[in-house]
Design a protein around this motif. Sequence first.
Motif, PDB file in Angstrom:
ATOM      1  N   HIS B  34     -19.990 -27.312  -8.406  1.00 26.65           N
ATOM      2  CA  HIS B  34     -19.192 -26.964  -7.227  1.00 26.65           C
ATOM      3  C   HIS B  34     -19.851 -27.524  -5.986  1.00 26.65           C
ATOM      4  O   HIS B  34     -21.079 -27.566  -5.891  1.00 26.65           O
ATOM      5  N   TYR B  36     -19.654 -26.830  -1.750  1.00 26.98           N
ATOM      6  CA  TYR B  36     -19.169 -26.074  -0.605  1.00 26.98           C
ATOM      7  C   TYR B  36     -19.794 -26.698   0.636  1.00 26.98           C
ATOM      8  O   TYR B  36     -20.816 -27.383   0.562  1.00 26.98           O
ATOM      9  N   GLN B  38     -20.689 -25.696   4.922  1.00 24.20           N
ATOM     10  CA  GLN B  38     -20.749 -24.636   5.932  1.00 24.20           C
ATOM     11  C   GLN B  38     -20.808 -25.276   7.310  1.00 24.20           C
ATOM     12  O   GLN B  38     -21.806 -25.921   7.658  1.00 24.20           O
ATOM     13  N   PRO B  44     -19.361 -20.377   4.378  1.00 18.36           N
ATOM     14  CA  PRO B  44     -19.131 -21.573   3.553  1.00 18.36           C
ATOM     15  C   PRO B  44     -17.658 -21.699   3.166  1.00 18.36           C
ATOM     16  O   PRO B  44     -16.943 -20.697   3.061  1.00 18.36           O
ATOM     17  N   TYR B  46     -15.020 -23.883   0.372  1.00 18.69           N
ATOM     18  CA  TYR B  46     -14.941 -24.673  -0.856  1.00 18.69           C
ATOM     19  C   TYR B  46     -14.539 -26.107  -0.537  1.00 18.69           C
ATOM     20  O   TYR B  46     -13.693 -26.354   0.317  1.00 18.69           O
ATOM     21  N   TYR B  87     -23.459 -27.885   0.221  1.00 18.62           N
ATOM     22  CA  TYR B  87     -24.169 -27.259  -0.886  1.00 18.62           C
ATOM     23  C   TYR B  87     -23.593 -27.714  -2.225  1.00 18.62           C
ATOM     24  O   TYR B  87     -22.376 -27.677  -2.433  1.00 18.62           O
ATOM     25  N   PHE B  98     -23.676 -17.512  -8.657  1.00 18.03           N
ATOM     26  CA  PHE B  98     -23.723 -18.771  -7.936  1.00 18.03           C
ATOM     27  C   PHE B  98     -25.133 -18.970  -7.389  1.00 18.03           C
ATOM     28  O   PHE B  98     -25.743 -18.040  -6.871  1.00 18.03           O
ATOM     29  N   TYR B  99     -25.645 -20.193  -7.483  1.00 17.28           N
ATOM     30  CA  TYR B  99     -26.950 -20.519  -6.944  1.00 17.28           C
ATOM     31  C   TYR B  99     -26.770 -21.626  -5.906  1.00 17.28           C
ATOM     32  O   TYR B  99     -26.487 -22.758  -6.256  1.00 17.28           O
ATOM     33  N   PHE B 100     -26.903 -21.236  -4.630  1.00 14.35           N
ATOM     34  CA  PHE B 100     -26.568 -22.166  -3.552  1.00 14.35           C
ATOM     35  C   PHE B 100     -27.682 -23.111  -3.168  1.00 14.35           C
ATOM     36  O   PHE B 100     -27.443 -24.229  -2.794  1.00 14.35           O
ATOM     37  N   GLY B 101     -28.898 -22.725  -3.153  1.00 13.75           N
ATOM     38  CA  GLY B 101     -29.948 -23.591  -2.652  1.00 13.75           C
ATOM     39  C   GLY B 101     -29.859 -23.768  -1.145  1.00 13.75           C
ATOM     40  O   GLY B 101     -29.171 -23.011  -0.460  1.00 13.75           O
ATOM     41  N   THR B 102     -30.536 -24.793  -0.624  1.00 16.64           N
ATOM     42  CA  THR B 102     -30.634 -24.980   0.829  1.00 16.64           C
ATOM     43  C   THR B 102     -29.700 -26.058   1.361  1.00 16.64           C
ATOM     44  O   THR B 102     -29.511 -26.168   2.555  1.00 16.64           O
TER      45      THR B 102
END
Lengths: 114, 110
Positions: B34, B36, B38, B44, B46, B87, B98-102
């Motif tokens: 996925h 996203y 922001q 955020p 999609y 992201y 969900f794992y977004f990270g930086t």
Amino acid sequence: EAQVTQNPRYLITVTGKKLTVTCSQNMNHEYMSWYRQDPGLGLRQIYYSMNVEVTDKGDVPEGYKVSRKEKRNFPLILESPSPNQTSLYFCASSPARLKSYEQYFGPGTRLTVT
Amino acid sequence: DAKTTQPNSMESNEEEPVHLPCNHSTISGTDYIHWYRQLPSQGPEYVIHGLTSNVNNRMASLAIAEDRKSSTLILHRATLRDAAVYYCILRDHPGNQFYFGTGTSLTVIP
């Protein structure tokens, strides 16, 4: 208009004073989730819910509670807030259809705990 | 837990294509990719998602490597409104986390 709403948008509180951040969606979504966003750490998932009365821990659940008594609402509860919970919080929802997991995010709640 | 790696920041000139890379070497066979973004002071939103095949929608294109260990989000003509943090996220199907990270902060230069 399809949307996720959060209240309050801004909150300043003191350590130990219980608070609730509300989240509501009008899209009849099964899945709802809470995230916190901190500089340098990105978005981290706190709790999520697949449907009414079904909740699960995300990556950083310590110090938070949630409930899902109605499909549209998913409040985030801080029983005894501490300064390390100062953050920007986002609520999100999505349908739970097999191929469609697009999440819709709320506008965010900026929380400061002193 | 499957994780992603993205560059911290990228720049692009306005009206030029932008290729935003993402590495996900630990991806499993059921993980959807996925994207996203922001925008400043917003939640955020999609952008696009895919599993194995390249995907196109009105916002962007997603190119997925044959081994699925990397992917690239393509903005065909960057505009100033595309300046955002992007992201790349893995979501297990039918997983719930969900794992977004930086993410990658994209700057668009007029």
